[in-house]
Each structure stands twice: as C-alpha cells, then as structure tokens.
Design a protein around this motif. Structure first.
Motif, PDB file in Angstrom:
ATOM      1  N   PHE B 121      12.011   4.428   1.194  1.00  0.00           N
ATOM      2  CA  PHE B 121      11.255   3.257   0.789  1.00  0.00           C
ATOM      3  C   PHE B 121       9.785   3.412   1.121  1.00  0.00           C
ATOM      4  CE2 PHE B 121      10.093  -0.905  -0.113  1.00  0.00           C
ATOM      5  CZ  PHE B 121       9.435  -1.455   0.956  1.00  0.00           C
ATOM      6  N   PHE B 122       9.502   3.748   2.356  1.00  0.00           N
ATOM      7  CA  PHE B 122       8.105   3.725   2.765  1.00  0.00           C
ATOM      8  C   PHE B 122       7.295   4.858   2.188  1.00  0.00           C
ATOM      9  CE2 PHE B 122       7.517   0.150   5.242  1.00  0.00           C
ATOM     10  CZ  PHE B 122       8.603  -0.082   6.039  1.00  0.00           C
ATOM     11  N   LEU B 126       7.133   2.612  -1.997  1.00  0.00           N
ATOM     12  CA  LEU B 126       6.134   1.580  -1.755  1.00  0.00           C
ATOM     13  C   LEU B 126       4.712   1.980  -2.141  1.00  0.00           C
ATOM     14  CD1 LEU B 126       5.717  -1.251  -0.666  1.00  0.00           C
ATOM     15  CD2 LEU B 126       5.378  -0.287   1.573  1.00  0.00           C
ATOM     16  N   PRO B 127       4.271   3.209  -1.877  1.00  0.00           N
ATOM     17  CA  PRO B 127       2.857   3.503  -2.085  1.00  0.00           C
ATOM     18  C   PRO B 127       2.364   3.218  -3.502  1.00  0.00           C
ATOM     19  CG  PRO B 127       3.890   5.313  -0.941  1.00  0.00           C
ATOM     20  CD  PRO B 127       4.974   4.387  -1.333  1.00  0.00           C
ATOM     21  N   LEU B 358      16.746  -3.155  -6.806  1.00  0.00           N
ATOM     22  CA  LEU B 358      18.112  -2.703  -7.050  1.00  0.00           C
ATOM     23  C   LEU B 358      18.756  -2.243  -5.756  1.00  0.00           C
ATOM     24  CD1 LEU B 358      19.704  -2.415  -9.684  1.00  0.00           C
ATOM     25  CD2 LEU B 358      19.271   0.016  -9.548  1.00  0.00           C
ATOM     26  N   PHE B 359      18.011  -1.440  -5.015  1.00  0.00           N
ATOM     27  CA  PHE B 359      18.586  -0.928  -3.784  1.00  0.00           C
ATOM     28  C   PHE B 359      18.758  -1.995  -2.731  1.00  0.00           C
ATOM     29  CE2 PHE B 359      19.685   3.336  -3.921  1.00  0.00           C
ATOM     30  CZ  PHE B 359      18.893   3.966  -4.863  1.00  0.00           C
ATOM     31  N   LEU B 360      17.892  -2.991  -2.781  1.00  0.00           N
ATOM     32  CA  LEU B 360      18.091  -4.099  -1.851  1.00  0.00           C
ATOM     33  C   LEU B 360      19.441  -4.751  -2.090  1.00  0.00           C
ATOM     34  CD1 LEU B 360      14.756  -6.080  -1.480  1.00  0.00           C
ATOM     35  CD2 LEU B 360      16.084  -4.967   0.278  1.00  0.00           C
ATOM     36  N   ALA B 423      11.128  -6.301   0.737  1.00  0.00           N
ATOM     37  CA  ALA B 423      11.666  -5.023   1.186  1.00  0.00           C
ATOM     38  C   ALA B 423      10.954  -4.477   2.409  1.00  0.00           C
ATOM     39  CB  ALA B 423      11.603  -4.019   0.049  1.00  0.00           C
ATOM     40  N   VAL B 424       9.684  -4.817   2.591  1.00  0.00           N
ATOM     41  CA  VAL B 424       8.971  -4.308   3.759  1.00  0.00           C
ATOM     42  C   VAL B 424       9.655  -4.775   5.035  1.00  0.00           C
ATOM     43  CG1 VAL B 424       6.804  -4.391   5.014  1.00  0.00           C
ATOM     44  CG2 VAL B 424       6.782  -4.141   2.558  1.00  0.00           C
ATOM     45  N   ALA B 425      10.038  -6.047   5.041  1.00  0.00           N
ATOM     46  CA  ALA B 425      10.724  -6.567   6.218  1.00  0.00           C
ATOM     47  C   ALA B 425      12.034  -5.817   6.441  1.00  0.00           C
ATOM     48  CB  ALA B 425      10.990  -8.062   6.044  1.00  0.00           C
TER      49      ALA B 425
END
Lengths: 154, 837
Positions: B121-122, B126-127, B358-360, B423-425
């Motif tokens: 994710f990170f 995210l970028p 989706l992945f969440l 998603a960041v959380a």
C-alpha cells in the motif's frame, strides 16, 4: 511622527469620525498617521499628487479612478474627514441590526453604499449612468484577456 | 445490468478456476520454486513439448491478475444500475465488491492469501494518488487558504488524536471495554492513527458531490497536509510504547515536538527540492521529448521514497513536489508530453484508488484478524465522529476571527462530516508491532470498521446531506463575462486601497511573490523559450484560437459529418489531432491546460456566431450551378483518387521515438484551407446579409458577426468596412491557373508568389493529399470569395499559424468568376489586415 500626528487630531474629532465611519479608535489613529505621511505639503489635506506618489498606485490600472473617488465633485483637496469617509466604504459589512438607529441612515460600509461606490468608479462622467463606452474603458484597463475574447463588442 | 451480472459471474468463475491451482501451487511447492530446473531435470523422461511453468511467472502473474480483476471490478461497478450508483459512492461499492472477492478467495482456500500488505500500500499504491492530487492542485486556491488548512491539519489532527485516545482510555479505565492488555500510550497511539483524515477517501467521496471549491480545498488540503502530523504522532507514540511508560519525561516530549518540526518541514523542503530538480530536468529535455513525461513520475516517486528513507513525511514531500513543479513542468515540456503526463497520472491514480478500495474489502474476509470488542469499537466510532465535529467547529470559530470571508456554519457541518478515514489508517494499523502491542488485531478490526463506516455510510449520506443543507455548490458554469470583469476590477480596487492605507495585506504578499517568482525563479527553472511564450497576450491568443478550433470541430460533428458539404459550417476534421503537430511547430511551445481554461468565451466564440449565421439556403443558390457542372469531374477524380490511393493510404512507419498522426503537411493544409474558407464564407455571407430569412431568431448574432467582422483584432479573418470595394487589387495575387480537369478544384489555394510552379497537391503522384471523402463529394461552393484566405501577411512578425500555414500553396480558381465575386475578392484583399497584438 506618531506623537505629532495624534496631537493634531483631537479627541472629539476621533469620536465624530468613529460615529460616522465605524472605525475603531486605534484604526483611526493609525490611518491618521498614514494620512499625515502621505501629506507631504503638510497642509492637512491631500491633493492628487500626494496620491500619485504612492508607487503601486501608479501601476494599478484603476489607480486614477480610485484617486478621483476620494475627491468630491470639483475639489482638489481632501481632508482627513473625506479620506476616512471614502475608506469607510471598505470596512467589512456588518449585518447586525443592534446599532442601527433609524435617524443615522445607512452606515457607510453597507452593501448598498459599497455598490454605489463601485458604481461611481465605473461612471467617469458622473451622470449616474454607466454607458457602454465607460464599461469598455474599464474592460480595456482591467482585463486585456477578456477584451480579446469579446470580439464582438467593437 | 445484465452485462455487469455477466461480468461478475465471469470474474467469479475465472477466479475460482485460477485461485485453486494458484493456491495449490503456492502452498505445495515451496522448495521447487527455488529449483525449477532441478525438478525438471529430475523427472525428465522424454522431451516435454509444453510445460506448465507456473513458478517462473508466479509473482508477476498474480500481480497482473489482481490489477486485471480490479479493473473488471471498476467496470462492473460503473455499469451497475443507475439507481445504485447514484446512491452509493463508487468507493463503497468497490469495498463491497472486495468483500465478494475476498469471500471467493476465502472459499477456495481457507486463508486470506491476498491481503493488503502495508508495504504494498505505502510504496506501490499510495504515491501515485498523492502525486496526482498535488499535480492538479489549484495552487492559487490552495495557497490563499493555506492558513486555514494548516490550522486544521496540525491542530485539528492533534486534537482528534489526543481526545480520541484519552477518551478511550478513560472509558477503558471505567471498565467499559472489559479486559484488554492495553495502556494509555497504546490508546494514544491508536488515537493518532485513527485521527488522520484520508486523502484517498476524501477525493473519492467529494468528487461525486461537487461542493464549492473553498470547502473542498479545505477538506482536501487538510487531508493531504495532516500526514505530517500523523507520521510524527505515530512514530513518537510508537517509540514511547517501545520505551515504556516510566522512561518518558519532559525531554522526550520535547523531542517529540521538535521531531514534528523536523519531519514536517523536512519533508516539505525535500519535496520542493525534488520539484526544483524536476523543473531543471525538464528544462533540458528538449531532445528526448518522448520520455520526458516519465521524469515526472520517476522524480515524484523518488521524492516519496527519499522522504520515507529519511523518516520524514513522505506524503508531504510528494505533495509539495507536485505542487511546486506543475507550473514549470507544464511550461517546459512539449505539449504532447504534458498531455501524456496528465492522462497517465489520472490512469495510475484511478487504478490505484480502485485497487485500494478493493483490497480494503478483500482483507476484511479473514477470520484471523477479527477481534470483536463491542465497547472498544462502538466507542471509537462515537468518539471519532463527535470529536471531529467539535474540533472542526472550534477551530473554525477561531479562524473566522481572522478570515475575510468567514466559513459558514453549513460548510463546517460538511467539513466535519467529511472527515473520512481510509486506507492510510488501516495501513498504519497493520504496521503495528504485535509484540509491543498485543491488541493489534483489535485495533485492526476497529480501524476497518471505522473505515467502512466512514466510507460507506458517510459516503452514501454525503450527497443527500449536502443537498439538504443547501451547501453552496461548485459553480456549474463559468462566470459570465461581466462577473469576471467586475471581479478583476474589484481586485484592482482593493489592491489600490491597500496601498493607500499603507497596509500590507494579502494582495501585497501575492504581488510581491509574483514579482519575485517571475524574475528569479522562472529564470532559473523555465526554458527561455517557455518564458518568452508566457507573454500574456500571446498565451491568451493561443488559448482563444484553440478554443475556437475545438468548438468548431465539435460543432461540426454535432451538425453531422456532412455539414461540411451541406453548409460549409465545419469540416469534420479532427482539427486538433491533425494540427497539433503543426501548432507545435509553428506556434510557440506553450501549454494550454484546457482544464484550467478559465475564459468562458463559449458565449462569444467565433464558431457560435459562425454556426448561427451560415445560411445553407444561400449555399445552394450559388452552389447548384457549379455543382452540376462539376459533379462529373468530381466523380471521376474521386474515383481516381480513391481507387488508386487506397492501398497507399497508410504509411506505416515504426519508430520508438516518433509517432506522428498525420504529418502530411499538404493534406493538413488543404483541409485547413477548406475549413478556413468555409468560415470566411459564412462571415462573408452574414455580412452581405445574403440570407436574412434564416436568421430571424439569431438576428443579434448576425449583428455580432457584423461587428465582429468590422473590428476584429485577432482572428485571422477580414476586418474592415464592408462596403469599400475600391481597393486596388494587386493582381498578382489572383491568378487564374485553373484548368478544367486538372483535379478537384481546391479554390482555396492561393497562387504562390514565389513559386508558381507548385503543382497541385492532388496531382502529385507520390505523396499527395487525399482529401477527406466527404469533402470531395461536394465542392466548397464559392471558391472565389475565399481566395483570400491565405496570408496576405506581409508582416513577418505574425505568429498566426493559420496564416503562415498556406503561404506555399497554390490557388485554383474557377473560370466562371462572377463579377461580384471578383469585386468582393478585391475588397477582401485590399482591406485585409490583421492588426498586430
């Protein structure tokens, strides 16, 4: 400068201006010192040249109109009262009703008065109407970009 | 609906079929992965013709499969029943789709093998979203509201973190959560990770709602900038938890506060540094235009990773990189590269966002992580919601004392409601160390529940809420001209009054910054050519022309493709596509960002006047005579053209560095000529009042055309008094080189003064013009009048590409020039003049 300036401004003057324009005490004193610094001739009134000495005003497309707005019809000097009266138009609008007393008329910074002031800036010949030419002149000065897009106006 | 159902079924089947062998392959053959060759050699008894080499391609294959599935998911979500999509936000639907998919995977294999891992994710998802957000950030709006944004981001987030953490701890101490192995610091850590408003979720939900731009920029800016605080808080509390309670004293706390300054400002300056690097790079990439678009992504990603490496705020770094570089990169790069960057950016961001949501959903279907503690979860939800509201109102109240335009109560309600977690959380929660924080699974569960709640529930209710509260929406149409004019005038007036008062206000800072930026920064970061092209008037001219062109084409297409024939209104030619390259060469290389094109001149565009005044009846009056005579010739040459040409039509040329759409200059110019001619025609006919009957309803537009024509400054058409037909004609301009049967007349072509021997393009055997089929069916009707389209420009300083374009072309004319036409031509020629800017 500070002390000299405030000594020329009496307390009752300040009160009167405060009532008329709505500026606060500190604002009035500050503006008076500014007025004084602009007034090179030291005669208690500003002339057009004094305004034109402000450098940024020279490059402002509407600069000369603003300057004209300070001077009432026909006169060439504006004293502090007039200065403050014009500047009072630019105070934020206060929508509260509590200070309104029916005899004093609308405050100088009411929406209507602001509109009226802006109207006067457009209306150069002061005939209470904005003619097409006057609008075009403003357009020309202010926004070349828009002018180029109004290809039909000419 | 059927198609989406079909898609879903297809995907389900596909997944089940694939997942099973995948899982088998994954779990079974761990040793074999390392030594595929050995295995092959061991069991080899004969020559295998085809082998199933799963292990070779396993990792990339899985990645691509998931990307593919994500794309399919988005497709099916979009294709869903309109009623569903208007209620549910797309992000919510994607999460639900993720549930389904997770269920499928779970069903195939009793473990959730495809989780959203924090590193994925990170570092990979995210970028690009943040880069996209910052690259398209409206800078002026952002910086003018920067004070408010910072207040919300810094103090708001700290407030949220502190209050949520402390309240939860208080409730825990009061026994509302039962027995948990958790302490105050861990609560604070949890508070810090749940406090952050998520940029991804905010974009996803607010995008569909269209609130007014100030409100949007406040929420959005806050979500971007609060990462600085979140990272600091998270790291600080993480370290504190590791240190343990007793060792925390004032020095540590002070270090924590100091680290905030370092992390936030360090990240920002790092981002700015990379932006400068990127701008300088694009300044030098004139000769590798094909790959210069890539630099944006590479350097942006570098900024992100470098900040991450130095434990600074990565999101802040990439944000400021995007914000600062956009102007210079757009100015320096070739127009095509700019378009490439824009589209690729949007593609990546959209794709990533889809995958994240989706992945969440998928990660939820996993029995390992779920720990249910009613008290904890419900209280978290409650506190997150309440403290967001309280915090927003509190800070807005403080801010309104200083703001010129106060933030209204309704906007504040939306702002507090729009504090979405995302998603960041979740990523931060998943990063927690299980040894230090035994209740990690509880925190993950809670975070997921909070995310679902905010994204789905608040997402659903956001639109109705906004409508119910009558929030000021984004302006649907561009401001009217008078509004823009007045706004500008007022800006000037206010600046003047500020100067008179001697007050250093916003305007002073803006102007000072603009001046500094123009003189020093642009000098450093922009290509000299780009700097010259930033000439204000010129860029306006370019913008206007392009807008005209686009309007022209879309109008033509709207009228139907035969419009060119019937009414000469527009050529069904993809103007921009064909002329893009031409523009790039002839016009200076300036970027027109049509999305930020603020001039709302649709009302007054040339083409609008054109389309309203074209009299198709008059066409026929003149055209019929010609038409009959020419039909035969037309047909003949049409056939000739196409029979012989069709095979040679496409010139294929493979090149890695060059892909050109239509480089045949002659063809381009010819089509161009036609269109311009037709436009000129329309103006002419309008001016001559050829067909007044047609324009009853558009009478005013005709007059506009009149006026337009009389005093037009910039467009390349005729300007001047209508009636002066006395100009002495320079007869060299009109040469009667028409020969019947020489080909399809293209009367637009002027005889070239310098090289009259230019053969007609369509006569050239090898590579010649193949005019569009539709255009050939019917001749443009009054060639004579339109003779004067090519440049009579004597002045060499014209930068009008339309004029310069056809200097070298020849003109064909009809023999049967009517005298009136001739006269009109005369006056055209004599009075033509494009005023210089």
């Amino acid at each position: 400068m500070g002390s000299r300036a405030s000594s020329l401004l009496r307390e009752e003057d300040i009160e009167e201006i405060k009532k008329q324009t709505g500026f606060s005490h500190s604002q009035i004193t500050r503006l008076y010192s500014r007025f004084h610094s602009l007034d090179k001739g030291e005669n208690g009134a500003l002339s057009r040249e004094d305004f034109q000495r402000i450098p940024e005003l020279a490059i402002n497309p509407l600069g000369d109109r603003i300057i004209n707005a300070f001077f009432p019809e026909g006169e060439d000097q504006v004293n502090f009262r007039g200065f403050m009266r014009t500047l009072a138009h630019f105070r934020p609008v206060e929508d509260n009703e509590k200070n309104k007393d029916p005899t004093s008329g609308e405050p100088l910074n009411s929406r209507t008065n602001k509109l009226f002031f802006a109207f006067q800036l457009y209306d150069l010949d002061r005939d209470d109407k904005i003619s097409r030419d006057e609008l075009l002149q403003v357009l020309e000065k202010v926004d070349v970009e828009q002018k180029m897009s109004i290809r039909f106006l000419h | 609906m059927a198609s989406s159902v079909y898609l879903c079924l297809l995907r389900a089947v596909f997944l089940v079929c694939f997942v099973n062998p995948l899982i088998q392959g994954l779990s079974g053959d761990t040793n074999v992965i390392q030594n595929p060759h050995h295995q092959l050699e061991e069991n080899l008894t004969g020559l295998p013709i085809v082998t199933f080499k799963w292990h070779h391609v396993q990792t990339p294959y899985l990645v691509i499969i998931w990307v593919f599935v994500a794309g399919l998911a988005k497709l099916s979500v979009v294709e869903l029943n309109h009623h569903v999509t208007s209620v549910f936000p797309e992000s919510g639907l994607l999460i639900i789709m993720g549930f389904i998919l997770g269920g499928i995977v779970w069903g195939a294999d009793r473990a959730q093998t495809f989780k959203l891992l924090p590193p994925t994710f990170f570092y990979y998802l995210l970028p690009q979203i943040i880069l996209d957000a910052s690259y398209f950030m409206p800078n002026k709006l952002f910086f003018s509201n920067l004070g408010a944004i910072l207040i919300y981001a810094i103090f708001g987030t700290c407030w949220n973190a502190a209050t949520v953490g402390l309240s939860l701890w208080g409730c825990y101490e009061a026994g509302a959560m039962g027995n948990l192995d958790i302490g105050l610091l861990q609560f604070l850590l949890f508070g810090s990770l749940i406090a952050a408003v998520d940029p991804v979720a905010v974009i996803a939900v607010f995008e569909e709602v269209h609130v007014n731009e100030v409100l949007f920029i406040l929420v959005f800016g806050e979500s971007l900038l609060n990462d600085g605080v979140t990272v600091v808080l998270y790291n600080v509390f993480d370290a504190f938890v590791a240190l343990g309670g007793p060792r925390i004293d004032a020095a540590e706390i002070f270090k924590g506060i100091f680290s905030f300054v370092v992390v936030a400002f360090g990240g920002s300056f790092l981002g700015i540094g990379f932006a400068i690097l990127l701008s300088l790079l694009t300044r030098c990439t004139k000769h590798i235009q094909i790959i210069e678009a890539g630099f944006v992504f590479v350097v942006g990603y570098l900024a992100y990773l470098t900040a991450e490496m130095l434990s600074l705020s990565a999101i802040l770094s990439i944000t400021f990189c995007g914000i600062c570089c956009q102007k210079y990169v757009n100015a320096n790069m070739d127009e095509k590269s700019v378009t490439t960057v824009r589209h690729a950016m949007k593609l990546l961001a959209n794709g990533s966002e889809t995958m994240i949501f989706l992945f969440l959903g998928v990660t939820a279907i996993d029995t390992e992580i779920w720990v249910w503690n009613t008290g904890f979860i419900l209280l978290t939800l409650l506190f997150v919601f309440i403290y967001r509201i309280i915090g927003t109102f509190l800070f807005t109240w403080m801010l309104n004392k200083f703001r010129l335009v106060p933030i209204e109560v309704i906007d504040q309600v939306v702002m507090s409601y729009g504090g979405l977690r995302g998603a960041v959380a979740y990523g931060l929660a998943a990063l927690l160390d299980e040894d230090k924080i035994p209740e990690k699974n509880l925190m993950i569960s809670t975070t997921l529940i909070v995310v679902y709640f905010t994204v789905i529930l608040q997402g659903i209710t956001m639109k109705p809420l906004v409508q119910w509260l009558k929030v000021k929406r984004a302006a649907h149409s561009d401001l009217k001209l008078i509004e823009k004019l007045n706004n500008r005038a007022f800006d000037h007036i206010l600046a003047a009054v500020e100067d008179i008062c001697g007050r250093i206000g916003d305007n002073w800072w803006t102007r000072g910054w603009n001046r500094f930026e123009e003189n020093y920064i642009s000098w450093l970061l922009m290509k000299p050519k780009a700097r010259k092209n930033r000439d204000y008037l010129f860029s306006i001219f370019h913008k206007l022309n392009l807008e005209d062109a686009i309007n022209y084409v879309s109008e033509g297409e709207r009228q139907g493709s035969l419009a060119f024939n019937r009414s000469d209104e527009a050529a069904n030619v993809d103007f921009k596509k064909q002329f893009g390259s031409e523009f790039a060469d002839v016009m200076p290389n300036i970027m027109v960002d049509m999305s930020t094109y603020e001039l709302g001149i649709e009302h007054f565009s040339v083409t609008s006047t054109v389309k309203d005044t074209i009299p198709s009846v008059s066409l026929d009056i003149h055209g019929q005579d010609r038409k009959n005579a020419m039909d035969d010739i037309n047909a003949h040459h049409l056939l000739q053209q196409h029979l012989y040409r069709s095979r040679k039509h496409h010139r294929h040329k493979y090149s890695r560095s060059h892909f050109s759409i239509n480089q045949n200059e002659d063809e381009v110019q010819e089509i161009f000529q036609r269109t311009m001619r037709s436009r000129l025609e329309s103006f002419k006919s309008a001016k001559m009042g050829v067909n007044p009957a047609k324009k009853i309803t558009k009478h005013h537009k005709k007059e506009l055309t009149h006026k337009h024509l009389t005093k037009h400054d910039l467009v390349f058409l005729v300007d001047s008094a209508v009636g002066s037909e006395t100009g002495a004609i320079n007869s060299t301009f009109m040469r009667d080189t028409y020969t019947v049967g020489a080909g399809i007349e293209n009367p637009v072509f002027l005889p070239d003064m310098d090289s009259p021997s230019h053969s007609l393009p369509w006569l050239m055997e090898t590579e010649a013009v193949a005019p569009s089929q539709r255009a050939q069916r019917r001749l443009p009707w009054t060639p004579n009048r339109l003779r004067r389209l090519a440049p009579m420009r004597i002045s060499t300083c014209s930068t009008d590409s339309f004029l310069m374009a056809d200097v070298s072309l020849t003109l064909e004319e009809h023999e049967e020039q009517s005298q009136t036409d001739h006269e009109e031509m005369c006056f055209f020629l004599s009075t033509f003049e494009v005023n210089r800017l």
